[in-house]
Design a protein around this motif. Structure first.
Motif, mmCIF file in Angstrom:
data_model
loop_
_atom_site.group_PDB
_atom_site.id
_atom_site.type_symbol
_atom_site.label_atom_id
_atom_site.label_comp_id
_atom_site.label_asym_id
_atom_site.label_seq_id
_atom_site.Cartn_x
_atom_site.Cartn_y
_atom_site.Cartn_z
ATOM 1 N N THR A 1 3.671 7.659 12.794
ATOM 2 C CA THR A 1 2.911 7.792 11.555
ATOM 3 C C THR A 1 2.854 9.240 11.090
ATOM 4 O OG1 THR A 1 0.879 7.939 12.833
ATOM 5 C CG2 THR A 1 1.463 5.779 11.939
ATOM 6 N N ASP A 2 3.075 10.177 11.988
ATOM 7 C CA ASP A 2 3.027 11.586 11.645
ATOM 8 C C ASP A 2 4.294 12.277 12.121
ATOM 9 O OD1 ASP A 2 0.361 11.538 10.579
ATOM 10 O OD2 ASP A 2 -0.367 11.405 12.639
ATOM 11 N N VAL A 3 4.715 13.281 11.363
ATOM 12 C CA VAL A 3 5.847 14.119 11.746
ATOM 13 C C VAL A 3 5.267 15.514 11.908
ATOM 14 C CG1 VAL A 3 8.105 14.985 11.077
ATOM 15 C CG2 VAL A 3 7.436 12.657 10.460
ATOM 16 N N GLY A 4 5.090 15.928 13.159
ATOM 17 C CA GLY A 4 4.370 17.173 13.399
ATOM 18 C C GLY A 4 2.948 17.008 12.909
ATOM 19 N N ALA A 5 2.487 17.920 12.083
ATOM 20 C CA ALA A 5 1.130 17.854 11.547
ATOM 21 C C ALA A 5 1.068 17.119 10.214
ATOM 22 C CB ALA A 5 0.586 19.269 11.375
ATOM 23 N N TRP A 6 2.202 16.597 9.746
ATOM 24 C CA TRP A 6 2.272 15.993 8.425
ATOM 25 C C TRP A 6 2.221 14.471 8.483
ATOM 26 C CZ3 TRP A 6 1.910 19.474 4.652
ATOM 27 C CH2 TRP A 6 2.277 20.780 4.952
ATOM 28 N N SER A 7 1.407 13.880 7.607
ATOM 29 C CA SER A 7 1.428 12.434 7.433
ATOM 30 C C SER A 7 2.663 12.074 6.623
ATOM 31 C CB SER A 7 0.194 11.958 6.669
ATOM 32 O OG SER A 7 -0.909 11.907 7.509
ATOM 33 N N VAL A 8 3.151 10.872 6.811
ATOM 34 C CA VAL A 8 4.337 10.416 6.096
ATOM 35 C C VAL A 8 3.896 9.753 4.793
ATOM 36 C CG1 VAL A 8 6.365 8.942 6.206
ATOM 37 C CG2 VAL A 8 5.555 10.078 8.277
ATOM 38 N N GLN A 9 4.285 10.342 3.653
ATOM 39 C CA GLN A 9 4.045 9.717 2.358
ATOM 40 C C GLN A 9 5.235 9.998 1.462
ATOM 41 O OE1 GLN A 9 0.593 10.817 0.054
ATOM 42 N NE2 GLN A 9 0.873 9.091 -1.324
ATOM 43 N N PHE A 10 5.821 8.934 0.926
ATOM 44 C CA PHE A 10 7.013 9.028 0.093
ATOM 45 C C PHE A 10 6.768 8.403 -1.264
ATOM 46 C CE2 PHE A 10 8.967 10.073 3.996
ATOM 47 C CZ PHE A 10 10.201 10.628 3.721
ATOM 48 N N GLN A 11 7.657 8.701 -2.203
ATOM 49 C CA GLN A 11 7.661 8.041 -3.499
ATOM 50 C C GLN A 11 7.764 6.545 -3.261
ATOM 51 O OE1 GLN A 11 10.718 9.378 -6.216
ATOM 52 N NE2 GLN A 11 11.007 7.306 -6.974
ATOM 53 N N TYR B 1 0.874 -1.180 0.000
ATOM 54 C CA TYR B 1 0.000 0.000 0.000
ATOM 55 C C TYR B 1 0.906 1.223 0.000
ATOM 56 C CZ TYR B 1 -3.567 3.379 1.311
ATOM 57 O OH TYR B 1 -4.411 4.456 1.332
ATOM 58 N N TRP B 2 0.997 1.904 -1.151
ATOM 59 C CA TRP B 2 2.007 2.947 -1.379
ATOM 60 C C TRP B 2 1.524 4.344 -1.037
ATOM 61 C CZ3 TRP B 2 6.499 0.729 -1.893
ATOM 62 C CH2 TRP B 2 6.544 -0.569 -2.395
ATOM 63 N N LEU B 3 0.345 4.479 -0.433
ATOM 64 C CA LEU B 3 -0.217 5.805 -0.194
ATOM 65 C C LEU B 3 -0.071 6.294 1.240
ATOM 66 C CD1 LEU B 3 -3.438 5.422 -2.373
ATOM 67 C CD2 LEU B 3 -1.226 6.435 -3.003
ATOM 68 N N LYS B 4 0.504 5.488 2.131
ATOM 69 C CA LYS B 4 0.691 5.909 3.528
ATOM 70 C C LYS B 4 1.823 5.098 4.134
ATOM 71 C CE LYS B 4 -0.923 7.573 7.630
ATOM 72 N NZ LYS B 4 -0.167 8.686 8.095
ATOM 73 N N GLN B 5 2.746 5.801 4.783
ATOM 74 C CA GLN B 5 3.879 5.133 5.416
ATOM 75 C C GLN B 5 3.995 5.527 6.886
ATOM 76 O OE1 GLN B 5 4.668 6.890 2.275
ATOM 77 N NE2 GLN B 5 4.046 4.984 1.313
ATOM 78 N N THR B 6 4.763 4.717 7.595
ATOM 79 C CA THR B 6 5.134 4.969 8.976
ATOM 80 C C THR B 6 6.651 5.022 9.020
ATOM 81 O OG1 THR B 6 3.224 3.740 9.799
ATOM 82 C CG2 THR B 6 5.058 4.030 11.315
ATOM 83 N N TYR B 7 7.203 6.067 9.626
ATOM 84 C CA TYR B 7 8.655 6.102 9.838
ATOM 85 C C TYR B 7 9.020 5.049 10.869
ATOM 86 C CZ TYR B 7 10.632 10.266 7.573
ATOM 87 O OH TYR B 7 11.131 11.162 6.683
ATOM 88 N N LYS B 8 10.044 4.257 10.584
ATOM 89 C CA LYS B 8 10.515 3.271 11.557
ATOM 90 C C LYS B 8 12.038 3.296 11.616
ATOM 91 C CE LYS B 8 6.600 0.144 11.312
ATOM 92 N NZ LYS B 8 6.131 -1.235 11.234
ATOM 93 N N VAL B 9 12.556 3.086 12.827
ATOM 94 C CA VAL B 9 13.986 2.863 13.037
ATOM 95 C C VAL B 9 14.126 1.397 13.415
ATOM 96 C CG1 VAL B 9 16.000 3.393 14.453
ATOM 97 C CG2 VAL B 9 14.454 5.237 13.737
#
Length: 141
Positions: free
Chosen positions: A117-127, A97-105
């Motif tokens: 799942t969010d950075v500040g007020a922004w959702s994480v979505q990448f190419q 599912y390429w439309l929503k990501q979660t940052y993970k370490v």
């Protein structure tokens, strides 16, 4: 963009550009790089190998495009130093599912150490990862 254009313009040609000698640009996608790394390092060992004396393992890997969790975990287990290596990646919230990501370490054993799942007020979505057959969107062929 897998081309060397940005690297050459901002690192090589820019008089203010700086890069430590230990950093190298490879004009390869992630899968071709992994194949090359395996070939150069005879890395046919088990992912559970705890040998940290291998100077070819990385301290840090950062993906700047969305990946599935299995790929992030594979790269972490195979390429990171097991003691202190860390991988940061925007990982799809569901497989393919390429439309929503979660940052993970993730550490060198494949364990998730932190996520958001969010950075500040922004959702994480990448190419998306353009090497995947399931890639969708304007970036994919």
């Amino acid at each position: 963009d897998g081309s060397p254009n940005a690297w050459e313009e901002y690192v090589v040609d820019d008089p203010k550009g700086y890069c430590p000698e230990s950093v190298t640009f490879y004009e390869l996608d992630d899968e071709r790089y992994l194949d090359q790394w395996r070939s150069n390092n005879n890395s046919n060992k088990s992912n559970n190998d705890d040998d940290n004396n291998d100077g070819t393992l990385f301290d840090v890997i950062v993906f700047n495009f969305a990946v599935n969790e299995a790929k992030a975990s594979l790269f972490a287990k195979e390429l990171l130093n097991k003691e202190h290596g860390r991988l940061l990646a925007p990982i799809n919230t569901s497989n393919d599912y390429w439309l929503k990501q979660t940052y993970k370490v993730i550490d060198g054993r494949g364990e998730v150490l932190w996520s958001t799942t969010d950075v500040g007020a922004w959702s994480v979505q990448f190419q998306p990862d353009v090497t995947q057959d399931t890639c969708s969107g304007i970036w994919c062929a």
